[in-house]
Scaffold this motif. Structure first.
Motif, PDB file in Angstrom:
ATOM      1  N   ARG A   1       0.837  -1.183   0.000  1.00  0.00           N
ATOM      2  CA  ARG A   1       0.000   0.000   0.000  1.00  0.00           C
ATOM      3  C   ARG A   1       0.880   1.245   0.000  1.00  0.00           C
ATOM      4  O   ARG A   1       1.908   1.307   0.675  1.00  0.00           O
ATOM      5  CB  ARG A   1      -0.910   0.022   1.229  1.00  0.00           C
ATOM      6  N   LEU A   2       0.461   2.235  -0.778  1.00  0.00           N
ATOM      7  CA  LEU A   2       1.173   3.508  -0.766  1.00  0.00           C
ATOM      8  C   LEU A   2       0.787   4.266   0.490  1.00  0.00           C
ATOM      9  O   LEU A   2      -0.400   4.474   0.761  1.00  0.00           O
ATOM     10  CB  LEU A   2       0.815   4.327  -2.012  1.00  0.00           C
ATOM     11  N   LYS A   3       1.765   4.651   1.234  1.00  0.00           N
ATOM     12  CA  LYS A   3       1.509   5.374   2.469  1.00  0.00           C
ATOM     13  C   LYS A   3       2.185   6.732   2.413  1.00  0.00           C
ATOM     14  O   LYS A   3       3.281   6.864   1.880  1.00  0.00           O
ATOM     15  CB  LYS A   3       2.039   4.588   3.676  1.00  0.00           C
ATOM     16  N   GLN A   4       1.514   7.716   2.960  1.00  0.00           N
ATOM     17  CA  GLN A   4       2.080   9.052   2.994  1.00  0.00           C
ATOM     18  C   GLN A   4       3.324   9.072   3.866  1.00  0.00           C
ATOM     19  O   GLN A   4       3.347   8.500   4.955  1.00  0.00           O
ATOM     20  CB  GLN A   4       1.060  10.053   3.526  1.00  0.00           C
ATOM     21  N   THR A   5       4.371   9.698   3.357  1.00  0.00           N
ATOM     22  CA  THR A   5       5.632   9.772   4.082  1.00  0.00           C
ATOM     23  C   THR A   5       5.686  11.040   4.923  1.00  0.00           C
ATOM     24  O   THR A   5       5.457  12.138   4.395  1.00  0.00           O
ATOM     25  CB  THR A   5       6.823   9.762   3.099  1.00  0.00           C
ATOM     26  N   ALA A   6       5.979  10.895   6.181  1.00  0.00           N
ATOM     27  CA  ALA A   6       6.091  12.058   7.054  1.00  0.00           C
ATOM     28  C   ALA A   6       7.411  12.776   6.793  1.00  0.00           C
ATOM     29  O   ALA A   6       8.436  12.143   6.546  1.00  0.00           O
ATOM     30  CB  ALA A   6       6.017  11.622   8.512  1.00  0.00           C
ATOM     31  N   PHE A   7       7.375  14.091   6.810  1.00  0.00           N
ATOM     32  CA  PHE A   7       8.600  14.849   6.640  1.00  0.00           C
ATOM     33  C   PHE A   7       9.402  14.801   7.933  1.00  0.00           C
ATOM     34  O   PHE A   7       8.871  15.102   9.002  1.00  0.00           O
ATOM     35  CB  PHE A   7       8.295  16.311   6.303  1.00  0.00           C
ATOM     36  N   PRO A   8      10.691  14.440   7.860  1.00  0.00           N
ATOM     37  CA  PRO A   8      11.512  14.495   9.061  1.00  0.00           C
ATOM     38  C   PRO A   8      11.787  15.941   9.446  1.00  0.00           C
ATOM     39  O   PRO A   8      11.872  16.819   8.588  1.00  0.00           O
ATOM     40  CB  PRO A   8      12.805  13.784   8.637  1.00  0.00           C
ATOM     41  N   HIS A   9      11.897  16.189  10.735  1.00  0.00           N
ATOM     42  CA  HIS A   9      12.284  17.515  11.213  1.00  0.00           C
ATOM     43  C   HIS A   9      13.806  17.532  11.334  1.00  0.00           C
ATOM     44  O   HIS A   9      14.386  16.788  12.111  1.00  0.00           O
ATOM     45  CB  HIS A   9      11.629  17.809  12.564  1.00  0.00           C
ATOM     46  N   SER A  10      14.468  18.356  10.532  1.00  0.00           N
ATOM     47  CA  SER A  10      15.927  18.350  10.480  1.00  0.00           C
ATOM     48  C   SER A  10      16.438  19.779  10.275  1.00  0.00           C
ATOM     49  O   SER A  10      16.462  20.273   9.144  1.00  0.00           O
ATOM     50  CB  SER A  10      16.419  17.440   9.347  1.00  0.00           C
ATOM     51  N   PRO A  11      16.818  20.461  11.364  1.00  0.00           N
ATOM     52  CA  PRO A  11      17.318  21.836  11.222  1.00  0.00           C
ATOM     53  C   PRO A  11      18.539  21.930  10.310  1.00  0.00           C
ATOM     54  O   PRO A  11      18.753  22.953   9.665  1.00  0.00           O
ATOM     55  CB  PRO A  11      17.671  22.231  12.657  1.00  0.00           C
ATOM     56  N   GLU A  12      19.345  20.875  10.278  1.00  0.00           N
ATOM     57  CA  GLU A  12      20.479  20.800   9.357  1.00  0.00           C
ATOM     58  C   GLU A  12      20.231  19.657   8.373  1.00  0.00           C
ATOM     59  O   GLU A  12      19.746  18.596   8.752  1.00  0.00           O
ATOM     60  CB  GLU A  12      21.786  20.525  10.103  1.00  0.00           C
ATOM     61  N   VAL A  13      20.562  19.896   7.115  1.00  0.00           N
ATOM     62  CA  VAL A  13      20.360  18.889   6.078  1.00  0.00           C
ATOM     63  C   VAL A  13      21.638  18.744   5.265  1.00  0.00           C
ATOM     64  O   VAL A  13      22.267  19.734   4.885  1.00  0.00           O
ATOM     65  CB  VAL A  13      19.193  19.283   5.144  1.00  0.00           C
ATOM     66  N   LEU A  14      22.019  17.500   5.023  1.00  0.00           N
ATOM     67  CA  LEU A  14      23.147  17.209   4.136  1.00  0.00           C
ATOM     68  C   LEU A  14      22.603  17.057   2.723  1.00  0.00           C
ATOM     69  O   LEU A  14      21.770  16.183   2.458  1.00  0.00           O
ATOM     70  CB  LEU A  14      23.856  15.930   4.577  1.00  0.00           C
ATOM     71  N   LEU A  15      23.057  17.924   1.820  1.00  0.00           N
ATOM     72  CA  LEU A  15      22.593  17.930   0.436  1.00  0.00           C
ATOM     73  C   LEU A  15      23.708  17.414  -0.466  1.00  0.00           C
ATOM     74  O   LEU A  15      24.758  18.040  -0.592  1.00  0.00           O
ATOM     75  CB  LEU A  15      22.185  19.346   0.040  1.00  0.00           C
ATOM     76  N   LEU A  16      23.487  16.271  -1.081  1.00  0.00           N
ATOM     77  CA  LEU A  16      24.496  15.620  -1.918  1.00  0.00           C
ATOM     78  C   LEU A  16      24.165  15.897  -3.382  1.00  0.00           C
ATOM     79  O   LEU A  16      23.142  15.429  -3.893  1.00  0.00           O
ATOM     80  CB  LEU A  16      24.539  14.119  -1.652  1.00  0.00           C
ATOM     81  N   VAL A  17      25.026  16.654  -4.039  1.00  0.00           N
ATOM     82  CA  VAL A  17      24.750  17.124  -5.394  1.00  0.00           C
ATOM     83  C   VAL A  17      25.527  16.285  -6.417  1.00  0.00           C
ATOM     84  O   VAL A  17      26.761  16.237  -6.388  1.00  0.00           O
ATOM     85  CB  VAL A  17      25.130  18.614  -5.534  1.00  0.00           C
ATOM     86  N   ASP A  18      24.806  15.618  -7.284  1.00  0.00           N
ATOM     87  CA  ASP A  18      25.389  14.871  -8.419  1.00  0.00           C
ATOM     88  C   ASP A  18      26.468  13.872  -8.008  1.00  0.00           C
ATOM     89  O   ASP A  18      27.461  13.684  -8.723  1.00  0.00           O
ATOM     90  CB  ASP A  18      25.968  15.849  -9.452  1.00  0.00           C
ATOM     91  N   VAL A  19      26.277  13.228  -6.877  1.00  0.00           N
ATOM     92  CA  VAL A  19      27.293  12.248  -6.455  1.00  0.00           C
ATOM     93  C   VAL A  19      27.101  10.899  -7.136  1.00  0.00           C
ATOM     94  O   VAL A  19      28.030  10.094  -7.191  1.00  0.00           O
ATOM     95  CB  VAL A  19      27.307  12.075  -4.917  1.00  0.00           C
ATOM     96  N   ILE A  20      25.896  10.624  -7.641  1.00  0.00           N
ATOM     97  CA  ILE A  20      25.672   9.423  -8.454  1.00  0.00           C
ATOM     98  C   ILE A  20      25.838   9.883  -9.886  1.00  0.00           C
ATOM     99  O   ILE A  20      24.933  10.453 -10.492  1.00  0.00           O
ATOM    100  CB  ILE A  20      24.280   8.830  -8.196  1.00  0.00           C
ATOM    101  N   ASN A  21      27.009   9.632 -10.431  1.00  0.00           N
ATOM    102  CA  ASN A  21      27.433  10.370 -11.625  1.00  0.00           C
ATOM    103  C   ASN A  21      28.258   9.466 -12.544  1.00  0.00           C
ATOM    104  O   ASN A  21      29.288   8.922 -12.124  1.00  0.00           O
ATOM    105  CB  ASN A  21      28.290  11.555 -11.166  1.00  0.00           C
ATOM    106  N   PRO A  22      27.852   9.301 -13.800  1.00  0.00           N
ATOM    107  CA  PRO A  22      28.654   8.478 -14.716  1.00  0.00           C
ATOM    108  C   PRO A  22      29.939   9.152 -15.165  1.00  0.00           C
ATOM    109  O   PRO A  22      30.807   8.491 -15.741  1.00  0.00           O
ATOM    110  CB  PRO A  22      27.711   8.266 -15.906  1.00  0.00           C
ATOM    111  N   LEU A  23      30.062  10.454 -14.913  1.00  0.00           N
ATOM    112  CA  LEU A  23      31.246  11.215 -15.339  1.00  0.00           C
ATOM    113  C   LEU A  23      31.580  10.888 -16.798  1.00  0.00           C
ATOM    114  O   LEU A  23      32.700  10.519 -17.142  1.00  0.00           O
ATOM    115  CB  LEU A  23      32.431  10.920 -14.419  1.00  0.00           C
ATOM    116  N   ASP A  24      30.582  11.058 -17.628  1.00  0.00           N
ATOM    117  CA  ASP A  24      30.702  10.716 -19.039  1.00  0.00           C
ATOM    118  C   ASP A  24      30.750  11.994 -19.879  1.00  0.00           C
ATOM    119  O   ASP A  24      29.751  12.420 -20.454  1.00  0.00           O
ATOM    120  CB  ASP A  24      29.515   9.841 -19.462  1.00  0.00           C
ATOM    121  N   PHE A  25      31.914  12.630 -19.887  1.00  0.00           N
ATOM    122  CA  PHE A  25      32.129  13.818 -20.706  1.00  0.00           C
ATOM    123  C   PHE A  25      33.610  13.873 -21.063  1.00  0.00           C
ATOM    124  O   PHE A  25      34.434  13.203 -20.435  1.00  0.00           O
ATOM    125  CB  PHE A  25      31.661  15.095 -19.989  1.00  0.00           C
ATOM    126  N   PRO A  26      33.976  14.646 -22.078  1.00  0.00           N
ATOM    127  CA  PRO A  26      35.337  14.572 -22.625  1.00  0.00           C
ATOM    128  C   PRO A  26      36.458  14.803 -21.620  1.00  0.00           C
ATOM    129  O   PRO A  26      37.527  14.202 -21.735  1.00  0.00           O
ATOM    130  CB  PRO A  26      35.335  15.658 -23.711  1.00  0.00           C
TER     131      PRO A  26
END
Length: 204
Positions: free
Chosen positions: A17-42
């Motif tokens: 069953r699809l259940k609504q996900t509660a938002f965690p309360h997190s004053p600080e958040v770790l934001l991971l930008v493009d870390v899953i990356n094929p690095l497919d460029f010249p």
């Protein structure tokens, strides 16, 4: 001749069953930008060694902060694969040989981590990131990933303009050259008042 009712397909039902996900309360958040990356460029070979070092530092930082209950959000490029989901991108990157695959395996999100796909450089552009952060009551962002002088920098500047405190650990980012990374971090620190101190002390 089959009846009209017989020709109508029944809706597919799921055992979970699809259940609504509660938002965690997190004053600080770790934001991971493009870390899953094929690095497919010249010029990918120019960033690959420093990207692997950054990935190891990010993994240590993430482990440390998740033990304290901090939430993590992956903001990942879709690499132009408009019909794919994050899991598809993750699966393909994990299959890659060498450091590219190692990075994906090392930094794969856990079950409690949140994931968004972004179409452009900044993680805030045309994504639900700001909505998520508001719901989480976040005040400070720790932004890590690739590349320091592009997607990380633009995400950090957007975050500052939106009023967040921002830390961009210099050992948790990478760029195609030391000069490009240093210039980006200097700009973030001097102009946008981000912290760029390292997450880990270097061993003497």
């Amino acid at each position: 001749m089959a009846s009209h009712d017989a020709a109508v397909k029944k809706p597919v039902t799921s055992s979970r069953r699809l259940k609504q996900t509660a938002f965690p309360h997190s004053p600080e958040v770790l934001l991971l930008v493009d870390v899953i990356n094929p690095l497919d460029f010249p010029t990918a070979q120019d960033i690959l060694p420093s990207a692997m070092e950054a990935a190891k530092a990010i993994a240590k930082l993430k482990a440390r902060h998740t033990r304290r209950g901090m939430s993590c959000i992956y903001a990942n490029d879709n690499y132009g694969t408009w019909h794919s989901e994050f899991r598809d991108i993750l699966a393909e990157c994990c299959k890659l040989e060498g450091p590219r695959g190692e990075m994906a395996l090392l930094l794969s999100p856990g079950p409690e981590d949140l994931v968004i796909l972004k179409p452009q450089h900044s993680a805030f552009h045309s994504t639900p990131l700001q909505h998520l952060l508001t719901k989480m009551k976040a005040k400070k962002l720790i932004i890590v990933g690739l590349a320091a002088d592009m997607c990380v920098m633009l995400t950090a500047t957007d975050a500052r303009m939106l009023g967040y405190d921002v830390w961009v650990p210099k050992d948790c980012t990478a760029a195609e050259s030391v000069l490009r990374k240093d210039n980006a971090l200097q700009q973030l620190e001097g102009v946008f008042k981000c912290s760029v101190r390292a997450a880990h002390r270097k061993r003497s």
